[in-house]
Design a protein around this motif. Structure first.
Motif, PDB file in Angstrom:
ATOM      1  N   CYS A   1       0.821  -1.211   0.000  1.00 16.93           N
ATOM      2  CA  CYS A   1       0.000   0.000   0.000  1.00 16.93           C
ATOM      3  C   CYS A   1       0.855   1.262   0.000  1.00 16.93           C
ATOM      4  CB  CYS A   1      -0.939   0.001   1.201  1.00 16.93           C
ATOM      5  SG  CYS A   1      -2.237  -1.236   1.095  1.00 16.93           S
ATOM      6  N   ALA A   2       1.902   1.282   0.813  1.00 14.00           N
ATOM      7  CA  ALA A   2       2.763   2.467   0.877  1.00 14.00           C
ATOM      8  C   ALA A   2       3.427   2.732  -0.467  1.00 14.00           C
ATOM      9  CB  ALA A   2       3.805   2.302   1.978  1.00 14.00           C
ATOM     10  N   LEU A   3       3.947   1.704  -1.111  1.00  6.41           N
ATOM     11  CA  LEU A   3       4.582   1.883  -2.417  1.00  6.41           C
ATOM     12  C   LEU A   3       3.570   2.280  -3.489  1.00  6.41           C
ATOM     13  CD1 LEU A   3       7.071  -1.121  -2.428  1.00  6.41           C
ATOM     14  CD2 LEU A   3       7.648   1.317  -2.288  1.00  6.41           C
TER      15      LEU A   3
ATOM     16  N   THR B   1      -5.718   9.183  -4.422  1.00 11.37           N
ATOM     17  CA  THR B   1      -6.119   7.902  -3.850  1.00 11.37           C
ATOM     18  C   THR B   1      -7.353   8.180  -3.000  1.00 11.37           C
ATOM     19  OG1 THR B   1      -3.819   7.155  -3.769  1.00 11.37           O
ATOM     20  CG2 THR B   1      -5.413   5.934  -2.449  1.00 11.37           C
ATOM     21  N   VAL B   2      -8.513   7.765  -3.487  1.00 17.32           N
ATOM     22  CA  VAL B   2      -9.765   8.005  -2.778  1.00 17.32           C
ATOM     23  C   VAL B   2      -9.831   7.151  -1.518  1.00 17.32           C
ATOM     24  CG1 VAL B   2     -12.277   7.824  -2.930  1.00 17.32           C
ATOM     25  CG2 VAL B   2     -10.961   8.618  -4.884  1.00 17.32           C
TER      26      VAL B   2
ATOM     27  N   ASN C   1      -3.530  -3.829  10.432  1.00 19.86           N
ATOM     28  CA  ASN C   1      -3.109  -3.307   9.130  1.00 19.86           C
ATOM     29  C   ASN C   1      -3.896  -2.081   8.674  1.00 19.86           C
ATOM     30  OD1 ASN C   1      -0.915  -4.905   8.700  1.00 19.86           O
ATOM     31  ND2 ASN C   1      -1.978  -6.383   7.406  1.00 19.86           N
ATOM     32  N   ALA C   2      -5.183  -2.013   8.956  1.00 23.68           N
ATOM     33  CA  ALA C   2      -5.969  -0.854   8.515  1.00 23.68           C
ATOM     34  C   ALA C   2      -5.420   0.425   9.144  1.00 23.68           C
ATOM     35  CB  ALA C   2      -7.445  -1.032   8.854  1.00 23.68           C
TER      36      ALA C   2
ATOM     37  N   LEU D   1       0.506   5.246   7.382  1.00 24.13           N
ATOM     38  CA  LEU D   1       1.613   5.279   6.419  1.00 24.13           C
ATOM     39  C   LEU D   1       1.285   6.056   5.158  1.00 24.13           C
ATOM     40  CD1 LEU D   1       2.833   1.595   6.681  1.00 24.13           C
ATOM     41  CD2 LEU D   1       4.169   3.625   7.264  1.00 24.13           C
ATOM     42  N   THR D   2       0.023   6.024   4.748  1.00 23.50           N
ATOM     43  CA  THR D   2      -0.337   6.605   3.448  1.00 23.50           C
ATOM     44  C   THR D   2      -1.173   7.875   3.551  1.00 23.50           C
ATOM     45  OG1 THR D   2      -2.397   5.342   3.246  1.00 23.50           O
ATOM     46  CG2 THR D   2      -0.369   4.288   2.424  1.00 23.50           C
ATOM     47  N   GLY D   3      -1.844   8.061   4.672  1.00 26.03           N
ATOM     48  CA  GLY D   3      -2.774   9.171   4.794  1.00 26.03           C
ATOM     49  C   GLY D   3      -4.090   8.919   4.079  1.00 26.03           C
TER      50      GLY D   3
END
Length: 132
Positions: free
Chosen positions: A61-63, A75-76, A94-95, A101-103
């Motif tokens: 997900c981060a990448l 990214t919605v 993980n959620a 990590l991604t916002g």
């Protein structure tokens, strides 16, 4: 809505390069690989990233979100999808980690649904925020 499968960097096709992008004259012309990320970039649509709920999803997900941001794509949400009936220990957190990590807004993880016939109804609540 457009659905792609396999990940952002999965190749879709090879595209001939223009003359100004070709390799030097002493070599045969290259052919560029067109990926799902290129498709998203060309369509300029907001992206809903679907990722497995378990081990390995933080890095994925981060990448992926980073690759989308580098192209200026929104990214919605990230939807965490259970792909196996038994969760590994990472599913519980993980959620939260993906969000940090991604916002990105994170939906799920949804339930594991083995029966493909009932899967759409069982997972409808995850995509309901995107249907007008």
């Amino acid at each position: 809505m457009v659905e792609a499968a396999g990940g952002l960097l999965v190749p879709l096709a090879r595209a001939a390069l223009s003359l100004d992008q070709m390799d030097p004259a002493d070599r045969a012309p290259s052919r560029a690989i067109v990926t799902n990320l290129d498709l998203a970039d060309r369509l300029r649509l907001p992206v809903v990233l679907v990722a497995r709920a378990g081990l390995g999803t933080l890095n994925h997900c981060a990448l992926s979100v980073d690759a989308l941001e580098r192209r200026g794509l929104e990214t919605v949400a990230v939807v965490l999808n259970r792909c196996v009936p038994d969760d590994d220990p990472s599913v519980a957190t993980n959620a939260r980690w993906v969000s940090e990590l991604t916002g990105a807004r994170v939906l799920g993880p949804g339930p594991f649904v083995a029966d493909a016939r009932v899967r759409p109804a069982a997972l409808a609540h995850l995509v309901a925020p995107f249907i007008e």
